[in-house]
Design an enzyme around this catalytic site. Sequence first.
Site, PDB file in Angstrom:
ATOM      1  N   SER A   1       0.789  -1.231   0.000  1.00  0.00           N
ATOM      2  CA  SER A   1       0.000   0.000   0.000  1.00  0.00           C
ATOM      3  C   SER A   1       0.821   1.281   0.000  1.00  0.00           C
ATOM      4  O   SER A   1       0.335   2.324  -0.407  1.00  0.00           O
ATOM      5  CB  SER A   1      -0.949   0.001   1.193  1.00  0.00           C
ATOM      6  OG  SER A   1      -0.218  -0.092   2.397  1.00  0.00           O
TER       7      SER A   1
ATOM      8  N   HIS B   1      -5.717  -3.813  -1.720  1.00  0.00           N
ATOM      9  CA  HIS B   1      -5.530  -2.737  -2.709  1.00  0.00           C
ATOM     10  C   HIS B   1      -5.588  -3.263  -4.145  1.00  0.00           C
ATOM     11  O   HIS B   1      -5.268  -2.524  -5.073  1.00  0.00           O
ATOM     12  CB  HIS B   1      -4.206  -2.013  -2.475  1.00  0.00           C
ATOM     13  CG  HIS B   1      -4.219  -1.184  -1.230  1.00  0.00           C
ATOM     14  ND1 HIS B   1      -4.652   0.128  -1.203  1.00  0.00           N
ATOM     15  CD2 HIS B   1      -3.877  -1.491   0.040  1.00  0.00           C
ATOM     16  CE1 HIS B   1      -4.558   0.601   0.028  1.00  0.00           C
ATOM     17  NE2 HIS B   1      -4.092  -0.365   0.806  1.00  0.00           N
TER      18      HIS B   1
ATOM     19  N   LYS C   1     -12.058  -0.074   0.558  1.00  0.00           N
ATOM     20  CA  LYS C   1     -11.255   0.746  -0.356  1.00  0.00           C
ATOM     21  C   LYS C   1     -12.019   0.892  -1.672  1.00  0.00           C
ATOM     22  O   LYS C   1     -12.916   1.728  -1.753  1.00  0.00           O
ATOM     23  CB  LYS C   1      -9.873   0.131  -0.492  1.00  0.00           C
ATOM     24  CG  LYS C   1      -9.179   0.038   0.888  1.00  0.00           C
ATOM     25  CD  LYS C   1      -7.758  -0.373   0.816  1.00  0.00           C
ATOM     26  CE  LYS C   1      -7.199  -0.813   2.170  1.00  0.00           C
ATOM     27  NZ  LYS C   1      -7.239   0.233   3.197  1.00  0.00           N
TER      28      LYS C   1
HETATM   29  C1  PLP Z   1      -3.169  -4.879   2.990  1.00  0.00           C
HETATM   30  C2  PLP Z   1      -4.250  -4.383   3.895  1.00  0.00           C
HETATM   31  N1  PLP Z   1      -4.931  -5.269   4.634  1.00  0.00           N
HETATM   32  C3  PLP Z   1      -5.918  -4.867   5.466  1.00  0.00           C
HETATM   33  C4  PLP Z   1      -6.254  -3.538   5.593  1.00  0.00           C
HETATM   34  C5  PLP Z   1      -7.337  -3.144   6.558  1.00  0.00           C
HETATM   35  O1  PLP Z   1      -8.555  -3.004   5.931  1.00  0.00           O
HETATM   36  P1  PLP Z   1      -9.794  -2.393   6.735  1.00  0.00           P
HETATM   37  O2  PLP Z   1      -9.652  -0.928   6.713  1.00  0.00           O
HETATM   38  O3  PLP Z   1     -10.992  -2.890   6.020  1.00  0.00           O
HETATM   39  O4  PLP Z   1      -9.720  -2.963   8.124  1.00  0.00           O
HETATM   40  C6  PLP Z   1      -5.582  -2.591   4.828  1.00  0.00           C
HETATM   41  C7  PLP Z   1      -5.944  -1.155   4.943  1.00  0.00           C
HETATM   42  O5  PLP Z   1      -5.159  -0.311   5.263  1.00  0.00           O
HETATM   43  C8  PLP Z   1      -4.541  -3.014   3.976  1.00  0.00           C
HETATM   44  O6  PLP Z   1      -3.863  -2.117   3.235  1.00  0.00           O
END
Ligand code: PLP
Length: 392
Positions: free
Chosen positions: A180, A208, A239
């Site tokens: 990310s 992502h 997202k």
């Molecule tokens: C790779 C990854 N996994 C999980 C998450 C967490 O997602 P959520 O905001 O739905 O908890 C994110 C968000 O930042 C992420 O980039």
Amino acid sequence: MGKLAFIDRALADLREKGLYNTIRMIDSASDAWVTIDGRRVLNMCSNNYLGFANDDRLRAAAKRAIDEYGVGPGAVRSIAGTMSLHIELEKRIAEFKGAEAALSVQSGLNTNLATIPLLMGKEDVIFTDELNHASIIDGVRLTKAQRAIFPHRDVGGLAEKLEEYEKVEKKLIITDGVFSMDGDLAPLPEIVELAERHGAMVMVDDAHGEGVLGSHGRGIVDHFGLHGRVDIECGTMSKAFGVMGGYIAGSANLVEYLRQQARPFLFSSAATPPDVAACIAAIDILEADDAPVRALWENADYFKAALQELGFDTGESQTPITPVMLGEAETAWAFSKRLFAEDVFGTAIAFPTVPRGRARIRVMLSAAHSREDLDFAVEKFALVGRELGVIE
Ligand SMILES: Cc1ncc(COP(=O)(O)O)c(C=O)c1O
């Protein structure tokens, strides 16, 4: 000294080290433009890739769901029963992902906390990319399994670790699909090949990737044509899908095991009816038409090319995530502040989120941005970049 004095010290320490985060307050929907401090500013830092967070069709679906199902799920699904809406979402996610089944949980973070500790015990070994997301790290920490951390996207490094732990029977390789902060992709085909050779399971966090990669935004597994070869796909609805919630997709038995035993599923209530209905509406849109995905990529290509033309370093991104590399944290913060004064909202990201000396503005393009929005942003990046001596 009071017993909570350590908290005061910790906060003072954060301020002293320049790590104290003042979060901006938004008085409008998350969209291309948002209202902050009474001003309309161009939003360049939300993960609302497809503009679904404020899409009329999702809003309407959420409203209808409130009329029919109310606002809350009542309790955890395993006790209070599960609404047909949640089952419908799981069916739709599985179809969209090309997986046998899917389970919906409350967030992307929870997908990792649900899955990793359930699958991996003390005798087992987890292979994890050194730059994996915090929720993967936390999921790994909840296990007593051995950890083999391999260098970022380094297939050779992973192969060495797999050989080192050859004798361990149960092995799991976990990687982000899209990383990310840099927007680079996991070398998933090579990881899958290695896993098949060494009898390891593969899990990818596609937070992502969905809505961004693959046909109609089906994600990284679809992008690389790896259907049936990745054991566990997890991701988020917060997202590209524009809403809230997480899912885990895989074999019917994996999903049934999670439904029976995964702690975030058993001990935390389900996503709310309007959230779930809006997620289903997002899948409806994507299945019918890939125009939002194409618009996102066109915007990303346009913006990246314009910034590179100006002389900015936009890193190694292979996706719409566009890191504008600025070096030291002070420069990134000054840049972000000046951008804001010019009506552009772009948050600075610095250590410890990224390595020292690699501070940046992490620009997130969206299908919601118009060409005029992007031209406006480019003009402001040019202005501030010259002012701060980042470009000539
Ligand atoms: C790779 C990854 N996994 C999980 C998450 C967490 O997602 P959520 O905001 O739905 O908890 C994110 C968000 O930042 C992420 O980039």
